[in-house]
Scaffold this motif. Structure first.
Motif: not given
Length: 351
Positions: A81-82, A173, A176-177, A190
């Protein structure tokens, strides 16, 4: 002649000013619309949250619930959860529940940017209270400074908030992943996926979104895999903040083509230890057809559609705001009732 030249120059300057004013007006209009949209969404969310309980009794919604400890897990599934949001919506609750049910021996972690880094106490809300009921689910803060440290993305992140970024949140997002995947490995999903079956046998894989594009909404790679390292390097070297998806699906597509030395995805789906799964594995419904999730479907068609599917991407960017009627026989209802029944029960209880 001089007067004509001066007049022409004035016309050019006037035109440039008009174009400049028009562009400025469009940008201002866009900003106003985004602000109004965010306020409306916050208002709607606040109204919904005030009508929901802050805590749930685990035994009421999860049969055979127990707080038994998880053995040392060999596999890890993580969600991110960004944004600063701290209250998971029903789709996020369903995503995590479905992953936890399909993988009882996996550690399932939700990393949340909004959590205070040193706070051991979670905020009180329905979503976090519910997800804490699952023995293999943990909720952790997402420290982005620490996440990007020591990666090719560190300098990019340091400058992210110094310039205008039209797609800052989706790009963040995306970053980050791949950083999390490179540092820790595991399975990334997701928060708008519903998991149907065990993903543990899939390693160094990603999914096909369409004939020409891959997608990183699902990723499964070993720690420090070279493919993910190349994704991070390309993310920075070919950065384009103005094109939607350039740092996400298009990035995955570019790197896979380079990795396999191909020009078209049709040439291969497996090379050098990395495989691409067919569209029905994770994206059986195209984003253009997202409304099908809210249409009725027969049991036989439901089974046939998902016979080769591991998890279903709901395309929340398109479907958010569309009301789900828990009394209908829609595809989304069937997914909720079959794969996240506790979330579904909560929805029927409080909505």
């Amino acid at each position: 002649m001089i007067k004509v030249a001066i007049f022409s120059l004035e016309l050019v300057i006037t035109k440039h000013r008009l174009w400049g004013l028009l562009i400025l007006a469009l940008k201002l209009f866009t900003c106003i619309m985004i602000i109004l949209y965010c306020r409306n969404m916050k208002s709607m969310t606040d109204v919904l949250h005030y009508s929901l309980p802050q805590e749930v009794e685990c035994s009421m919604f999860i049969p055979n619930h127990s707080h038994h400890s998880l053995n040392v897990p060999q596999h890890h599934i993580f969600f991110l959860e960004t944004s600063d949001r701290l209250s998971p919506n029903f789709l996020c609750m369903c995503s995590v529940e479905s992953a936890a049910r399909a993988h009882p021996e996996f550690k399932i972690t939700i990393y949340m940017k909004g959590l205070a880094q040193k706070s051991a106490i979670l905020p009180k809300n329905l979503g976090l209270s519910f997800l804490s009921c699952f023995h293999n689910v943990e909720i952790q803060p997402l420290d982005m400074d620490e996440l990007f440290k020591g990666t090719p993305l560190a300098e990019w992140y340091a400058e992210l908030y110094t310039r205008w970024e039209p797609y800052r949140f989706p790009i963040l997002s995306d970053a980050c992943r791949i950083a999390m995947m490179w540092k820790h490995g595991g399975i990334y999903l997701d928060t708008d996926f519903i998991v149907l079956r065990d993903l543990g046998n899939l390693t160094n894989t990603l999914g096909t979104q369409s004939t020409y594009v891959l997608n990183g909404a699902y990723l499964s790679f070993h720690r420090r895999h070279k493919f993910i390292e190349l994704c991070m390097k390309d993310f920075v070297e070919n950065y384009n903040r103005f094109i939607w998806g350039h740092q996400g699906p298009q990035l995955m597509t570019r790197i896979f083509k380079k990795w396999c030395r191909i020009r078209s995805l049709r040439e291969t789906n497996n090379c050098r230890g990395v495989s691409v799964l067919p569209q029905e594995a994770f994206y059986p419904i195209r984003w253009q057809d997202w409304k099908k999730y809210f249409e009725a479907i027969s049991p036989s068609d439901f089974t046939e559609m998902l016979k080769n599917t591991y998890a279903v991407h709901i395309w929340n960017k398109k479907s958010q705001g569309t009301k789900m009627d828990v009394a209908t026989n829609s595809l989304l209802n069937k997914l909720y009732s079959n794969y996240c029944p506790s979330t579904y029960k909560i929805m029927k209880t409080y909505l």
